[in-house]
Design an enzyme around this catalytic site. Structure first.
Site, PDB file in Angstrom:
ATOM      1  N   LYS A 110       0.862  -1.188   0.000  1.00  0.00           N
ATOM      2  CA  LYS A 110       0.000   0.000   0.000  1.00  0.00           C
ATOM      3  C   LYS A 110       0.897   1.237   0.000  1.00  0.00           C
ATOM      4  O   LYS A 110       1.776   1.362   0.854  1.00  0.00           O
ATOM      5  CB  LYS A 110      -0.885  -0.034   1.255  1.00  0.00           C
ATOM      6  CG  LYS A 110      -1.867   1.111   1.374  1.00  0.00           C
ATOM      7  CD  LYS A 110      -2.872   0.803   2.479  1.00  0.00           C
ATOM      8  CE  LYS A 110      -3.773   1.988   2.764  1.00  0.00           C
ATOM      9  NZ  LYS A 110      -4.716   1.698   3.865  1.00  0.00           N
ATOM     10  N   ASP A 245     -16.504   0.194   0.159  1.00  0.00           N
ATOM     11  CA  ASP A 245     -15.212  -0.288  -0.337  1.00  0.00           C
ATOM     12  C   ASP A 245     -14.267  -0.627   0.812  1.00  0.00           C
ATOM     13  O   ASP A 245     -13.211  -1.212   0.587  1.00  0.00           O
ATOM     14  CB  ASP A 245     -14.566   0.744  -1.271  1.00  0.00           C
ATOM     15  CG  ASP A 245     -14.500   2.126  -0.664  1.00  0.00           C
ATOM     16  OD1 ASP A 245     -15.557   2.660  -0.280  1.00  0.00           O
ATOM     17  OD2 ASP A 245     -13.390   2.675  -0.557  1.00  0.00           O
TER      18      ASP A 245
HETATM   19  P1  AMP Z   1      -9.544   4.984   1.166  1.00  0.00           P
HETATM   20  O1  AMP Z   1     -10.103   6.289   1.621  1.00  0.00           O
HETATM   21  O2  AMP Z   1      -8.147   4.719   1.632  1.00  0.00           O
HETATM   22  O3  AMP Z   1     -10.448   3.835   1.457  1.00  0.00           O
HETATM   23  O4  AMP Z   1      -9.410   5.092  -0.422  1.00  0.00           O
HETATM   24  C1  AMP Z   1     -10.480   5.371  -1.271  1.00  0.00           C
HETATM   25  C2  AMP Z   1     -10.021   5.308  -2.709  1.00  0.00           C
HETATM   26  O5  AMP Z   1      -9.053   6.326  -2.966  1.00  0.00           O
HETATM   27  C3  AMP Z   1      -9.361   3.994  -3.099  1.00  0.00           C
HETATM   28  O6  AMP Z   1      -9.750   3.715  -4.411  1.00  0.00           O
HETATM   29  C4  AMP Z   1      -7.893   4.310  -3.014  1.00  0.00           C
HETATM   30  O7  AMP Z   1      -7.120   3.475  -3.840  1.00  0.00           O
HETATM   31  C5  AMP Z   1      -7.854   5.758  -3.476  1.00  0.00           C
HETATM   32  N1  AMP Z   1      -6.684   6.486  -2.953  1.00  0.00           N
HETATM   33  C6  AMP Z   1      -6.468   6.887  -1.691  1.00  0.00           C
HETATM   34  N2  AMP Z   1      -5.303   7.544  -1.574  1.00  0.00           N
HETATM   35  C7  AMP Z   1      -4.741   7.563  -2.809  1.00  0.00           C
HETATM   36  C8  AMP Z   1      -3.532   8.098  -3.362  1.00  0.00           C
HETATM   37  N3  AMP Z   1      -2.629   8.756  -2.615  1.00  0.00           N
HETATM   38  N4  AMP Z   1      -3.311   7.911  -4.679  1.00  0.00           N
HETATM   39  C9  AMP Z   1      -4.197   7.270  -5.455  1.00  0.00           C
HETATM   40  N5  AMP Z   1      -5.338   6.753  -5.007  1.00  0.00           N
HETATM   41  C10 AMP Z   1      -5.631   6.889  -3.696  1.00  0.00           C
HETATM   42 MG    MG Z   2     -10.199   1.930   1.192  1.00  0.00          MG
END
Ligand code: AMP
Ligand code: MG
Length: 466
Positions: A110, A245
């Site tokens: 990650k 998700d």
């Molecule tokens: P999360 O809030 O961590 O559950 O992420 C929600 C979505 O945003 C997921 O599809 C992640 O892969 C994407 N995401 C979060 N941070 C990043 C980042 N720095 N670069 C690209 N995608 C991100």
């Molecule tokens: Mg997530």
């Protein structure tokens, strides 16, 4: 070369379930943290992994033999709104490893660089949020709560740019399976019923091979999620972003962002800076899990029955089992926390009401019951009447100690450890992880780690760290 016992079943699913993509190499891999205990459980060679080759693997610069790196497709309801295209925007599934006990775990990086799912993001992560996931997921594991695990944190020698420039890191985590409610939604939203069916059969075979068909899978997941959220409440955990998700079919806690533990008990507690409406407040979590499960059921409806009306009835019947399953797990857990063999809903309710009224510390209040079980002079002020009723039910001090952690990853201790580690001093992190590896043991020399924050130490807000 270090070898991993890979067997990559997800990579054998249809090609539109993911995109093949290697992690993006970083400037200068370093190993900030290796979880030796977890490595041993997984049958991996911790000594070999602690060297330069391990750092290169955990930073994404070296793809180990047998890995088939890919980024998974998924959608998700974020704060109630459907986003059809999320996916692994900053994560890469290296593959699945088989442990000496024959168990199968995903190994995922990650913060490993951009993928086709990154949208506007940089695919990267900073040290603090990756260590935060490490600390909290490992604490959850030590509490005995189903969770993804953290195997390593590697530094990148690069900066990530958020409000400030922050040193970058990559987390390696393991999970029974990275399938989310949102993974099913991704295909359902495209009308790809074949893919939903394939995914359901894959998840069923992996998580509940004895369950029958998609409805059997659904019932299984309802039960697993009901027990999971009960366990969260019992340790005072607030996930903070329970989007679909971030809701795993495996029943593991996943995606540690702005999560936090209660200090003072109050059901409406929210820490996340982005949760303005309190949708994901502590006491709302069971309702939200059930809402997420309803979204899961919608994706499976065509598989429940050819007749739509009957399919909906099956779904509703299975979903309606949730409140009772949650309540049973929650009440059984509360009873154990009170040192009682059988559920005692009124005693539990009245104790929690007193805690809320006094804004008492959740963790220390429960733990203190161990000393009070046989000694009325140890009753907390204002609890005498309740305690008399409770003592009449013959609480067991050993059960109280085994059911109530003395140590939790308190926000102020986590923040302190992350700030120091970001600046290069990992001593507070080491101390915190050490304490949290035995959370149910009395550790008299660690009283600072057991205590609630002083007024000036209190952390009232947490951030998602993307
Ligand atoms: P999360 O809030 O961590 O559950 O992420 C929600 C979505 O945003 C997921 O599809 C992640 O892969 C994407 N995401 C979060 N941070 C990043 C980042 N720095 N670069 C690209 N995608 C991100
Ligand atoms: Mg997530």
């Amino acid at each position: 070369m270090i070898s991993f016992p890979f067997d990559n079943s997800y990579a054998r699913l249809p090609e539109h379930f993911f995109t093949r993509q290697a992690p993006v190499p970083v400037a200068s891999p370093g190993l900030l943290r290796l979880n030796r205990a977890l490595a041993a459980e997984l049958g991996l060679d911790a000594d070999a992994l602690s060297g330069a080759e391990g750092a290169a693997i955990f930073a994404g610069n070296l793809v180990p033999e047998g890995a088939e790196p890919l980024a998974q497709a998924y959608s998700g309801h974020q704060f109630g709104n459907f986003s059809p295209r999320l996916g692994d925007g900053r994560a890469i599934l290296l593959g699945e490893i088989i442990t000496p006990d024959g168990l199968r775990f995903d190994m995922q990086l990650k913060g490993s660089g951009r993928t086709e799912w990154s949208r506007g993001g940089d695919g990267r992560a900073a040290i603090a949020p990756m260590l935060r996931e490490y600390i909290i997921s490992e604490a959850m594991a030590a509490f005995g709560i189903p969770t993804t695990r953290s195997l390593a944190v590697a530094t990148t020698g690069e900066y990530v740019f958020r409000e400030d420039a922050l040193p970058g890191a990559v987390l390696t985590r393991t999970a029974a399976r990275h399938i989310r409610v949102g993974t099913f939604q991704y295909f359902a939203a495209r009308g790809d019923t074949d893919a939903v069916r394939t995914l359901a059969e894959y998840a069923r075979a992996r998580h509940c091979p004895d369950a029958e068909g998609p409805l059997g899978l659904f019932r299984h997941v309802v039960g697993a999620q009901a027990r999971l959220v009960a366990q969260w409440l019992l340790v005072g955990f607030i996930h903070g972003v329970m989007n679909t998700d971030n809701c795993a079919i495996s029943g593991e806690t996943i995606d540690y962002g702005p999560c936090a533990f209660l200090d003072e008990y109050h059901p409406e507690t929210v820490f996340s800076s982005i949760d303005h409406g309190g949708r994901y407040a502590y006491g709302n979590q069971p309702r939200i899990v059930q809402w997420n499960l309803a979204r899961f059921a919608e994706t499976l409806l065509p598989m429940f029955d050819a007749d739509e009306q009957r399919a909906v009835e099956f779904a509703q019947e299975a979903l309606q089992a949730f409140p009772a399953q949650f309540e049973a797990a929650y009440q059984a857990g509360l009873a154990r926390k009170l040192g009682l063999a059988d559920p005692a809903p009124e005693l539990a309710r009245d104790f929690l009401a007193l805690l809320a009224e006094q804004r008492a510390d959740f963790t220390t209040s429960f733990r203190a019951l161990a000393a009070a079980a046989d000694d009325p002079s140890r009753d907390a002020p204002g609890f005498a009447e309740w305690s008399a009723r409770w003592r009449a039910a013959r609480p067991d001090a050993a059960l109280i100690r085994a059911s109530n952690p003395a140590f939790i990853p308190r926000n102020h201790l986590v923040e302190e450890a992350l700030t120091a580690a970001t600046a290069g001093d990992t001593r507070p992190l080491d101390a915190l992880l050490d304490v949290l590896s035995r959370p149910f043991d009395d550790q008299p020399d660690r009283s600072r780690h057991a205590s609630p924050p002083r007024c000036e130490e209190r952390v009232l807000q947490t951030f998602c760290g993307t």
